[in-house]
Design an enzyme around this catalytic site. Structure first.
Site, mmCIF file in Angstrom:
data_model
loop_
_atom_site.group_PDB
_atom_site.id
_atom_site.type_symbol
_atom_site.label_atom_id
_atom_site.label_comp_id
_atom_site.label_asym_id
_atom_site.label_seq_id
_atom_site.Cartn_x
_atom_site.Cartn_y
_atom_site.Cartn_z
ATOM 1 N N LYS A 19 27.263 -3.195 -39.956
ATOM 2 C CA LYS A 19 26.327 -2.070 -40.005
ATOM 3 C C LYS A 19 27.088 -0.785 -39.671
ATOM 4 O O LYS A 19 27.871 -0.297 -40.470
ATOM 5 C CB LYS A 19 25.159 -2.305 -39.046
ATOM 6 C CG LYS A 19 24.124 -3.298 -39.564
ATOM 7 C CD LYS A 19 24.557 -4.714 -39.394
ATOM 8 C CE LYS A 19 23.439 -5.711 -39.539
ATOM 9 N NZ LYS A 19 23.918 -7.099 -39.421
ATOM 10 N N PHE A 29 12.965 -17.701 -43.149
ATOM 11 C CA PHE A 29 12.761 -16.639 -44.136
ATOM 12 C C PHE A 29 13.874 -16.577 -45.182
ATOM 13 O O PHE A 29 13.648 -16.140 -46.296
ATOM 14 C CB PHE A 29 12.642 -15.283 -43.428
ATOM 15 C CG PHE A 29 13.781 -14.999 -42.503
ATOM 16 C CD1 PHE A 29 13.746 -15.444 -41.193
ATOM 17 C CD2 PHE A 29 14.903 -14.326 -42.945
ATOM 18 C CE1 PHE A 29 14.813 -15.210 -40.340
ATOM 19 C CE2 PHE A 29 15.971 -14.077 -42.104
ATOM 20 C CZ PHE A 29 15.925 -14.533 -40.791
ATOM 21 N N ASP A 32 23.425 -5.079 -27.572
ATOM 22 C CA ASP A 32 23.635 -5.324 -28.996
ATOM 23 C C ASP A 32 23.951 -3.959 -29.605
ATOM 24 O O ASP A 32 23.074 -3.131 -29.807
ATOM 25 C CB ASP A 32 22.379 -5.930 -29.628
ATOM 26 C CG ASP A 32 22.577 -6.256 -31.107
ATOM 27 O OD1 ASP A 32 23.465 -5.648 -31.739
ATOM 28 O OD2 ASP A 32 21.842 -7.108 -31.639
ATOM 29 N N PHE A 53 15.641 -9.984 -31.964
ATOM 30 C CA PHE A 53 16.171 -10.022 -33.325
ATOM 31 C C PHE A 53 16.372 -11.492 -33.685
ATOM 32 O O PHE A 53 16.725 -12.299 -32.831
ATOM 33 C CB PHE A 53 17.468 -9.228 -33.504
ATOM 34 C CG PHE A 53 17.873 -9.216 -34.947
ATOM 35 C CD1 PHE A 53 17.155 -8.473 -35.855
ATOM 36 C CD2 PHE A 53 18.905 -10.014 -35.411
ATOM 37 C CE1 PHE A 53 17.448 -8.521 -37.209
ATOM 38 C CE2 PHE A 53 19.209 -10.067 -36.767
ATOM 39 C CZ PHE A 53 18.476 -9.317 -37.669
ATOM 40 N N THR A 54 16.164 -11.825 -34.962
ATOM 41 C CA THR A 54 16.117 -13.237 -35.374
ATOM 42 C C THR A 54 17.323 -14.050 -34.900
ATOM 43 O O THR A 54 17.166 -15.053 -34.199
ATOM 44 C CB THR A 54 16.007 -13.334 -36.909
ATOM 45 O OG1 THR A 54 17.039 -12.549 -37.502
ATOM 46 C CG2 THR A 54 14.657 -12.820 -37.402
ATOM 47 N N ARG A 64 9.781 -8.518 -43.033
ATOM 48 C CA ARG A 64 9.993 -8.536 -41.585
ATOM 49 C C ARG A 64 8.626 -8.698 -40.948
ATOM 50 O O ARG A 64 8.065 -7.801 -40.350
ATOM 51 C CB ARG A 64 10.662 -7.238 -41.091
ATOM 52 C CG ARG A 64 12.049 -6.988 -41.632
ATOM 53 C CD ARG A 64 13.164 -7.719 -40.915
ATOM 54 N NE ARG A 64 13.281 -9.129 -41.213
ATOM 55 C CZ ARG A 64 14.347 -9.859 -40.853
ATOM 56 N NH1 ARG A 64 15.359 -9.339 -40.206
ATOM 57 N NH2 ARG A 64 14.399 -11.137 -41.130
ATOM 58 N N TYR A 85 49.194 -15.299 -37.992
ATOM 59 C CA TYR A 85 48.158 -16.103 -37.332
ATOM 60 C C TYR A 85 47.856 -15.541 -35.948
ATOM 61 O O TYR A 85 46.709 -15.472 -35.525
ATOM 62 C CB TYR A 85 48.597 -17.572 -37.215
ATOM 63 C CG TYR A 85 47.442 -18.439 -36.791
ATOM 64 C CD1 TYR A 85 46.604 -19.022 -37.739
ATOM 65 C CD2 TYR A 85 47.135 -18.632 -35.444
ATOM 66 C CE1 TYR A 85 45.507 -19.766 -37.361
ATOM 67 C CE2 TYR A 85 46.038 -19.367 -35.059
ATOM 68 C CZ TYR A 85 45.230 -19.941 -36.024
ATOM 69 O OH TYR A 85 44.130 -20.668 -35.637
HETATM 70 C C1 P71 Z 1 19.880 -7.092 -41.079
HETATM 71 C C2 P71 Z 1 20.821 -8.020 -40.430
HETATM 72 C C3 P71 Z 1 21.361 -9.184 -41.240
HETATM 73 C C4 P71 Z 1 20.325 -10.225 -41.203
HETATM 74 C C5 P71 Z 1 20.333 -11.174 -40.211
HETATM 75 C C6 P71 Z 1 19.322 -12.095 -40.132
HETATM 76 C C7 P71 Z 1 18.275 -12.046 -41.035
HETATM 77 C C8 P71 Z 1 18.275 -11.107 -42.037
HETATM 78 C C9 P71 Z 1 19.300 -10.198 -42.109
HETATM 79 C C10 P71 Z 1 21.844 -8.520 -38.349
HETATM 80 C C11 P71 Z 1 21.894 -8.283 -36.961
HETATM 81 C C12 P71 Z 1 21.163 -7.187 -36.361
HETATM 82 C C13 P71 Z 1 21.169 -7.018 -35.003
HETATM 83 C C14 P71 Z 1 20.414 -5.928 -34.364
HETATM 84 C C15 P71 Z 1 22.604 -8.898 -34.760
HETATM 85 C C16 P71 Z 1 22.616 -9.135 -36.108
HETATM 86 C C17 P71 Z 1 23.395 -10.293 -36.629
HETATM 87 N N1 P71 Z 1 21.042 -7.836 -39.147
HETATM 88 N N2 P71 Z 1 21.888 -7.871 -34.221
HETATM 89 O O1 P71 Z 1 19.262 -6.295 -40.365
HETATM 90 O O2 P71 Z 1 20.456 -6.341 -37.117
HETATM 91 O O3 P71 Z 1 24.561 -9.845 -37.209
HETATM 92 O O4 P71 Z 1 24.296 -10.483 -39.615
HETATM 93 O O5 P71 Z 1 26.524 -9.839 -38.669
HETATM 94 O O6 P71 Z 1 25.519 -11.999 -38.072
HETATM 95 O O7 P71 Z 1 19.738 -7.142 -42.308
HETATM 96 P P1 P71 Z 1 25.252 -10.581 -38.456
#
Ligand code: P71
Length: 472
Positions: free
Chosen positions: A271, A462, A228, A137-138, A395, A85
């Site tokens: 990523k 979305f 980021d 970013f969303t 997107r 833990y």
């Molecule tokens: C991508 C994603 C995953 C995603 C997130 C939201 C809507 C659709 C797909 C996630 C990112 C990202 C950047 C620049 C933070 C996050 C969040 N991307 N910054 O592109 O691209 O990270 O998904 O691990 O929570 O498909 P998280």
């Protein structure tokens, strides 16, 4: 009969071929579907590719997030999980990797990127403060807004123009940032939110010069700069390729130099870091770190696991080292670029220059007959799936959501459909199949009708929205 001379891809492009610096030890079989099956599956999914079952998908280009193939060494690392833990040895391995490659002092693991965004937003933003950034970013913007912040886009204008060939379309427009500071005062700025290879702009990089000048600007006004780092390794590749003085520096050196201009970073390790789940926050300031690691226990878990299993942190530590290898990143971006070169050559409208993680199809140019409220990018994602079982991601206006004040849609300039390439997963032959399917959909574009949204969730709509085809 005319004799046809087969040519390798490299020969067709007048260069020596490159190949991936790995070979395949295990395969995951794919399921092919018929057009009829896809019609049915898509209707059940409300014409939203997020709602398809992955068994209904042939080539899955929804995202590069958590979809990479881990190496045999990462899988071996999974067996070394220390599931204590508190104080798991895998946490210390992760911390060591982050210090070595990203250069930050203090590390807080989180379950994924948005977990990290939540924590940093809650702590670093006071209600009513502005958060300038290089395009939204969303999830990032949502967490900034939930913390009471007001996001302001200060990216270069070129980023909003899919045709601009600017080599660093992710750069912050320092004049826009200066103007915001002059208008509102430095104390009204929570921090600058800088992203490496800007996702929504098409995976466009930020130059070293830009971050260097940005650092100086922030120092003049006493403003913090957080990164980021989700696709920062990919950003380092573009600096190596395009920026004077960096051609001979390694990806690892460039990454560390860039991060050195920032006060800290948050990360979706799903990523660049080559894991299926994970994230982190890393900062240089001890006081901030203490606040972050205190808050992480409320939302994620103890500060030495942050919502992850020990084995996940081990795979991440190993993935970080693999991700900064020059041969890895060259072949990763090379594959994306290969698909981009085919489509460009065939006259299909995509965001240029091709970015790091994906090809972004310009849905407005596919479907000039559609108004933006008829969801051109969502339409294109649906058509691609129907044609070949390829899954892509909208997107555009659906992703952009609504303005909380006016209740109206945001109308983003970019209306794009993303073909996101997972790392180390698909072959060049898969890319050929994708390219040909995009062409088929492009050739049929004239008769395509748009969509209307028939169900709209409140947050990040979305993901779960449902659509219907407009009558012809
Ligand atoms: C991508 C994603 C995953 C995603 C997130 C939201 C809507 C659709 C797909 C996630 C990112 C990202 C950047 C620049 C933070 C996050 C969040 N991307 N910054 O592109 O691209 O990270 O998904 O691990 O929570 O498909 P998280």
């Amino acid at each position: 009969m005319t004799h046809h001379t087969p040519k390798t891809m490299g020969q067709q492009f007048g260069r020596r071929s490159w190949a991936e610096p790995w070979k395949i030890k295990m395969v995951e079989r794919l399921r092919m579907t018929t057009r009829e099956e896809r019609e049915k599956a898509l209707a059940e999914a409300g014409l939203n590719t997020f709602l398809l079952k992955s068994d209904e998908v042939y080539i899955d280009l929804l995202t590069d997030s958590g979809t990479s193939a881990m190496s045999d060494e990462q899988w071996a690392g999974m067996m070394l999980g220390d599931e204590a833990y508190a104080g798991s040895r895998n946490f210390y391995h992760l911390e060591e990797a982050l210090r070595k490659y990203y250069g930050y002092k203090y590390v807080v693991p989180t379950h994924q990127g948005r977990g990290a965004e939540h924590l940093i937003s809650q702590i670093a933003i006071k209600k009513g403060q502005y958060v300038p950034g290089n395009m939204y970013f969303t999830t990032t913007r949502l967490h900034q807004e939930l913390a009471g912040g007001i996001f302001v886009d200060v990216i270069l204008d070129e980023a909003h123009d899919p045709g601009s060939l600017h080599p660093f379309k992710g750069n912050i427009d320092l004049a826009k940032l200066e103007a915001l500071i002059a208008r509102e005062g430095a104390e009204k700025i929570a921090y600058v939110s800088l992203a490496g290879t800007v996702n929504m702009a098409g995976g466009q990089p930020v130059s070293m010069e830009n971050v260097r000048e940005l650092r100086a600007l922030c120092d003049r006004h006493g403003i913090k700069l957080y990164l980021d780092a989700t696709r920062m390794v990919e950003n380092a590749f573009f600096i190596q390729e395009r920026e004077e003085g960096y051609a001979k520096k390694s990806i690892a050196e460039i990454l560390k130099e860039f991060c050195g201009f920032t006060d800290g970073a948050w990360m979706s390790a799903k990523k660049d870091n080559l894991v299926n789940i994970g994230g982190w926050l890393a900062v240089n300031d001890w006081t901030l770190f203490e606040e972050l690691r205190n808050l992480v226990v409320v939302y994620e878990g103890l500060h030495t696991y942050g919502g992850l299993a020990g084995r996940d942190m081990e795979a991440m530590a190993i993935g970080i080292a693999e991700s900064v290898e020059d041969a890895h990143i060259r072949s990763r971006i090379g594959q994306v670029r290969y698909l981009g070169e085919l489509l460009t050559d065939w006259g299909i409208p995509i965001v240029q220059p091709v970015g790091g993680h994906a090809i972004f199809l310009n849905a407005r140019e596919f479907y000039p007959q559609l108004k933006q409220v008829e969801f051109p990018a969502q339409t294109l994602a649906a058509e691609l799936y129907l044609d070949s079982g390829i899954r892509s991601m909208e997107r555009g206006i659906a992703s952009a959501g609504r303005d909380a004040k006016t209740g109206d849609h945001y109308y983003p300039k970019l209306e794009l459909t993303r073909l996101t390439i997972p790392r180390r997963v698909y072959t060049q032959a898969h890319m050929d199949v994708v390219a040909e399917s995009v062409k088929a959909v492009f050739d049929a574009r004239g008769t395509t009708r748009g969509l209307k949204m028939i169900y709209e969730p409140k947050y990040l709509r979305f993901f779960q929205a449902r659509f219907e085809r407009l009558a012809g």
